[in-house]
Design a protein around this motif. Structure first.
Motif, short mmCIF file in Angstrom:
data_model
loop_
_atom_site.label_atom_id
_atom_site.label_comp_id
_atom_site.label_asym_id
_atom_site.label_seq_id
_atom_site.Cartn_x
_atom_site.Cartn_y
_atom_site.Cartn_z
N ILE A 40 -48.23 -22.84 -2.65
CA ILE A 40 -48.71 -21.74 -3.34
C ILE A 40 -47.86 -22.02 -4.75
O ILE A 40 -48.57 -21.78 -6.01
N THR A 43 -41.10 -22.43 2.48
CA THR A 43 -41.68 -23.09 3.50
C THR A 43 -42.80 -24.09 2.74
O THR A 43 -43.04 -24.05 1.60
N TRP A 44 -43.49 -24.85 3.66
CA TRP A 44 -44.53 -25.85 3.19
C TRP A 44 -45.68 -24.78 2.51
O TRP A 44 -46.33 -25.19 1.37
N ARG A 45 -45.96 -23.59 3.16
CA ARG A 45 -46.91 -22.82 2.32
C ARG A 45 -46.52 -22.28 1.12
O ARG A 45 -47.14 -22.29 -0.02
N LEU A 63 -52.21 -18.34 1.10
CA LEU A 63 -52.29 -19.80 0.75
C LEU A 63 -53.74 -20.14 0.43
O LEU A 63 -53.74 -20.80 -0.58
N ILE A 64 -54.73 -19.78 1.03
CA ILE A 64 -55.96 -20.21 1.02
C ILE A 64 -56.46 -19.77 -0.45
O ILE A 64 -57.03 -20.48 -1.45
N GLU A 83 -44.93 -16.49 2.27
CA GLU A 83 -44.68 -17.50 2.57
C GLU A 83 -45.34 -17.87 3.95
O GLU A 83 -45.10 -18.96 4.46
N ARG A 84 -45.67 -16.98 4.62
CA ARG A 84 -46.11 -17.15 6.02
C ARG A 84 -47.65 -16.90 6.08
O ARG A 84 -48.24 -16.78 7.04
N SER A 85 -48.10 -16.53 5.15
CA SER A 85 -49.52 -15.74 5.08
C SER A 85 -50.71 -17.00 4.86
O SER A 85 -50.59 -17.51 3.72
N THR A 86 -51.47 -17.28 5.84
CA THR A 86 -52.52 -18.31 5.66
C THR A 86 -53.35 -17.83 4.68
O THR A 86 -54.13 -18.63 3.71
N PRO A 87 -53.82 -16.45 4.49
CA PRO A 87 -54.92 -16.02 3.58
C PRO A 87 -54.49 -16.21 2.23
O PRO A 87 -55.31 -16.77 1.20
#
Length: 425
Positions: free
Chosen positions: A126, A120-122, A10-11, A4-8
């Motif tokens: 996801i 989270t929003w991420r 998420l992408i 939930e904190r990982s941008t990669p």
């Protein structure tokens, strides 16, 4: 890496979700008459027709709906179906479809939350991406296409049972789900095995309450269902039907008979149920409650006399468990095994297309051509024929066996055990 904190991450999931929407079009274009993802709703129309019979004062279990279909759910289900009978078909189809996507989203979010992830929003993005990806699985695609109920029942059960032991009225939701469709009563066996007696009482209480409500509101229909209709499994369909992914269906299809041996069926069901319950109890002891619930949910499909592919929506929370361990909670060896099983699971449950360029009779109507989805429609292929007859049952046995093996290893879990939403030991 925290999901939930990982941008990669998420992408990656967003790309996978977008790719899934395109692959859905590749399987069957959205605009294909009747066969497009949003262009059938046979089962929802049967539910609505049954509700209309009740509103008109007719005999629910003698009526032939849409010309030849029987109503197979318990009278308590009318609490859900009557409101849709009061809508136009177009509105009912739209509301039901949106509801399926929303229910899938909440199952996925609740699943991740139960595994210790912050919402989270991420994580929400996801989860939405996984909704799109899960629609590529035959159980989910068929649920959307037919307008089936099973995702809603799964959400009711997960939201109820993923709560911590001792939560107020825990088990009631699962019992109400069993009051609509009997198979969730199998959770009583699981919670008895892990000695959670308050939850056992909750499930039984919810079920009994649903039956009593049915008798109060629809006494004649309830009497007929619980004393007669409930025992007629062939009312749903002949057991020898491609797509019947129960053990009984497997026996019927392997031996090409409409009268599979009851002794072989029950003996096989007992063996598989013992295997799955052992796996579920071990998962529970390791703090993996979502995995345990997913296994029991799938077991309820396999022991049922008739289980269509769309009954196996429990692959969705199982996918959540796999994603969690692949990204957050597994060592290299375990990650490799779980990754291999995930690939196998996706391939086995994907909505593989079989195009028949000639007229057939399918699901209550004659069609000029067919776009059938599901690996089980490819059972005539020499290479995978034996596997394609019952891929879901084979996958359940493999997952249960792997779960037992992983849980019995001394280093079976590198995560802090997670037992329920918001409850970490």
């Amino acid at each position: 890496m925290k999901l939930e904190r990982s941008t990669p991450a998420l992408i990656g999931f967003v790309i996978a979700g977008a790719l899934s929407l395109w692959l859905q079009y590749v399987i069957v274009p959205y605009s294909t008459p009747y066969w497009g993802l949003f262009d059938n709703f046979l089962d929802l129309d049967v539910y609505r027709a049954g509700a209309q019979v009740v509103l008109d004062g007719g005999d629910l279990y003698d009526a032939k709906l849409l010309g030849q279909m029987d109503f197979t759910y318990a009278p308590f289900s009318m609490a859900l179906f009557v409101p849709f009978a009061l809508m136009s078909a177009t509105t009912a189809h739209a509301v039901w479809t949106i509801g399926i996507f929303v229910a899938l989203y909440f199952v996925i979010v609740l699943g991740f939350r139960s595994l210790g992830h912050d919402v989270t929003w991420r994580l929400r993005v996801i989860a939405a991406s996984l909704v799109a990806a899960s629609a590529l699985l035959e159980p989910v695609r068929s649920t959307i296409w037919f307008g089936q109920i099973n995702v809603f029942l799964m959400l009711l059960i997960v939201a109820d049972l993923i709560r911590p032991e001792g939560s107020r009225l825990r088990g009631l939701g699962a019992g109400l789900a069993a009051g609509i469709k009997l198979t969730p009563m199998l959770f009583v066996v699981y919670f008895a095995a892990v000695r959670q007696w308050k939850t056992v009482v909750g499930v039984i209480g919810g079920f009994v309450g649903s039956v009593l409500v049915g008798f109060i509101v629809l006494p004649a229909a309830s009497w007929k269902f619980w004393t007669d209709t409930v025992f007629d499994s062939d009312r749903v369909s002949s057991p020898q039907t491609v797509g019947n992914q129960s053990i009984r269906g497997g026996i019927a299809n392997v031996y090409s008979t409409d009268h599979p041996s009851t002794v072989i069926w029950i003996a096989s069901a007992v063996v598989v149920l013992a295997l799955v319950m052992t796996a579920a109890v071990l998962a529970h002891r390791r703090g993996q409650e979502l995995l345990a619930l997913s296994l029991v949910g799938m077991a309820s499909c396999t022991v049922s006399p008739v289980s269509w592919g769309h009954h196996w929506v429990w692959f969705v929370p199982l996918l959540v468990v796999a994603v969690h361990h692949l990204i957050d909670g597994a060592g290299r060896w375990r990650r490799g095994l779980i990754g291999a099983l995930t690939v196998l699971g996706v391939l086995a449950t994907a909505a593989w297309r079989t195009h028949l360029a000639y007229p057939i009779w399918y699901a209550n109507r004659s069609v000029e051509e067919a776009y059938l989805t599901g690996l089980f429609f490819k059972h005539d292929l020499d290479v995978i024929g034996w596997f394609a007859v019952q891929p879901y049952n084979v996958l359940l046995v493999v997952v249960a066996t792997a779960t037992i093996g992983l849980c019995l290893r001394p280093s079976a879990s590198t995560d802090p055990p997670v037992t329920a939403v918001g409850d970490r030991r």
